[in-house]
Write an enzyme that holds these catalytic residues in place. Structure first.
Site, PDB file in Angstrom:
ATOM      1  N   HIS A 104      36.340  14.603  46.312  1.00  0.00           N
ATOM      2  CA  HIS A 104      36.980  14.256  47.589  1.00  0.00           C
ATOM      3  C   HIS A 104      36.696  15.265  48.698  1.00  0.00           C
ATOM      4  CE1 HIS A 104      40.312  11.458  45.793  1.00  0.00           C
ATOM      5  NE2 HIS A 104      39.201  11.432  45.061  1.00  0.00           N
TER       6      HIS A 104
ATOM      7  N   ASP B  18      38.946  40.380  42.917  1.00  0.00           N
ATOM      8  CA  ASP B  18      39.557  41.694  43.135  1.00  0.00           C
ATOM      9  C   ASP B  18      39.973  42.221  41.757  1.00  0.00           C
ATOM     10  OD1 ASP B  18      41.917  40.401  42.446  1.00  0.00           O
ATOM     11  OD2 ASP B  18      42.997  40.945  44.279  1.00  0.00           O
TER      12      ASP B  18
ATOM     13  N   CYS C 137      41.364  36.139  42.043  1.00  0.00           N
ATOM     14  CA  CYS C 137      42.265  37.283  42.248  1.00  0.00           C
ATOM     15  C   CYS C 137      43.426  37.103  41.272  1.00  0.00           C
ATOM     16  CB  CYS C 137      42.703  37.407  43.711  1.00  0.00           C
ATOM     17  SG  CYS C 137      43.768  36.096  44.335  1.00  0.00           S
TER      18      CYS C 137
ATOM     19  N   THR D 231      46.476  35.736  41.595  1.00  0.00           N
ATOM     20  CA  THR D 231      47.024  34.372  41.652  1.00  0.00           C
ATOM     21  C   THR D 231      45.983  33.336  42.045  1.00  0.00           C
ATOM     22  OG1 THR D 231      47.548  34.695  43.977  1.00  0.00           O
ATOM     23  CG2 THR D 231      49.298  35.224  42.383  1.00  0.00           C
TER      24      THR D 231
ATOM     25  N   ILE E 247      45.528  32.828  45.082  1.00  0.00           N
ATOM     26  CA  ILE E 247      46.033  32.374  46.388  1.00  0.00           C
ATOM     27  C   ILE E 247      45.428  33.198  47.533  1.00  0.00           C
ATOM     28  CG2 ILE E 247      48.077  32.066  47.831  1.00  0.00           C
ATOM     29  CD1 ILE E 247      49.674  31.611  45.200  1.00  0.00           C
TER      30      ILE E 247
ATOM     31  N   HIS F 219      35.649  10.190  52.727  1.00  0.00           N
ATOM     32  CA  HIS F 219      35.715  11.625  52.430  1.00  0.00           C
ATOM     33  C   HIS F 219      34.791  12.422  53.350  1.00  0.00           C
ATOM     34  CE1 HIS F 219      38.394  10.853  49.234  1.00  0.00           C
ATOM     35  NE2 HIS F 219      37.510  10.251  48.457  1.00  0.00           N
TER      36      HIS F 219
END
Ligand code: RB5
Length: 143
Positions: free
Chosen positions: A97, A7, A64, A66, A68, A133
């Protein structure tokens, strides 16, 4: 082929990552955004997720402000395992993993040098293929 998306908060770092991939001769597809104008990160998360799920791109990178919001959005898509990484240890571990298929970063969190190193580690680390895994990743897909 690597799918890239961002973004406005990740726009500048995505430019740096594109330069890095060009230097390394790694092919990428830029899914936008293409300007610094304010936009909605879920749109770009979905675009990159689609490229990865269709097999057109082997992995994705989403940025973006952050990292997040765009990672939350990508992880809503079934089959996507998006990892928010701001250090090389996490980038390596999430490939080994989690077999993460999308790397997320925050353009307002880290600088271009570290981000490029994280991308390098993420793209060069194979999945461990360890039974435990594989089992845990399978559990992620259970309804
Ligand atoms: C945009 O201002 C910002 O909210 C976005 O880039 C991201 O950080 C959201 O998680």
């Amino acid at each position: 082929m690597i799918a890239l998306g961002c973004d406005h908060g990740g726009f500048e770092l995505k430019q740096e990552i594109m330069h890095f991939l060009e230097e390394k001769k790694i092919a990428y597809r830029d899914c936008g955004t293409y300007t610094k104008d304010s936009c909605d990160y879920p749109e770009y998360a979905k675009k990159v997720a689609g490229q990865v799920l269709s097999g057109e791109c082997e992995k994705g990178i989403l940025i973006c402000g952050t990292g997040i919001g765009i990672s939350i959005a990508a992880n809503k898509v079934k089959g996507i395992r998006a990892a928010l990484c701001h250090d090389c240890f996490s980038a390596e571990a999430t490939r080994l993993h989690n077999d993460a298929n999308i790397l997320c970063m925050g353009g307002r969190v880290i600088g271009p040098g570290l981000a490029a190193k994280i991308v390098e580690v993420f793209l060069n680390t194979p999945f461990s293929n360890d039974e435990r895994h594989i089992r845990r990743i399978g559990m992620l897909e259970e309804e």
